[in-house]
Design an enzyme around this catalytic site. Structure first.
Site, short mmCIF file in Angstrom:
data_model
loop_
_atom_site.label_atom_id
_atom_site.label_comp_id
_atom_site.label_asym_id
_atom_site.label_seq_id
_atom_site.Cartn_x
_atom_site.Cartn_y
_atom_site.Cartn_z
N CYS A 10 0.41 3.45 3.07
CA CYS A 10 1.04 2.84 4.24
C CYS A 10 2.54 3.11 4.24
O CYS A 10 3.13 3.43 5.28
CB CYS A 10 0.79 1.33 4.27
N CYS B 184 0.84 -1.22 0.00
CA CYS B 184 0.00 0.00 0.00
C CYS B 184 0.87 1.26 0.00
O CYS B 184 1.64 1.48 0.94
CB CYS B 184 -0.89 -0.04 1.24
#
Length: 97
Positions: free
Chosen positions: A25, A22
């Site tokens: 993230c 991600c």
């Protein structure tokens, strides 16, 4: 440590559910490192990879990553998903201490 024990390890606990793939993230990783350093000793911070903790992510109804959850005395008091400003997240955590 079991999740139910972890979220009661200190009066206030910050949990991040993330995924290695991600991009949001990945952007939050250095922010989380800094927050962990600033909160050292007063608030426990846990980072859980959703791909390695699928069952827990399902139980906690994680729909997107990153998802941040603050627990106070073992109960969820705040939850938000997505990339966010580090100071905002730090202030949010400290508002429950």
């Amino acid at each position: 440590m079991e999740y139910t024990e972890a979220i009661k390890s200190t009066p206030v606990v910050l949990v991040e559910f993330y995924a290695t793939w991600c991009p949001h993230c990945q952007q939050m990783m250095p922010v989380m490192d800094q927050i962990k350093e600033l909160l050292d000793g007063s608030v426990d911070v846990y980072q859980l990879d959703v791909d390695l903790n699928r069952e827990l992510a399902h139980v906690e109804q994680i729909r997107s990553t990153p998802t941040f959850i603050i627990y106070r005395d073992g109960s969820e008091v705040w939850r938000e998903s997505g990339e966010m400003d580090g100071q905002y997240l730090l202030d949010k955590v400290q508002s429950f201490t």
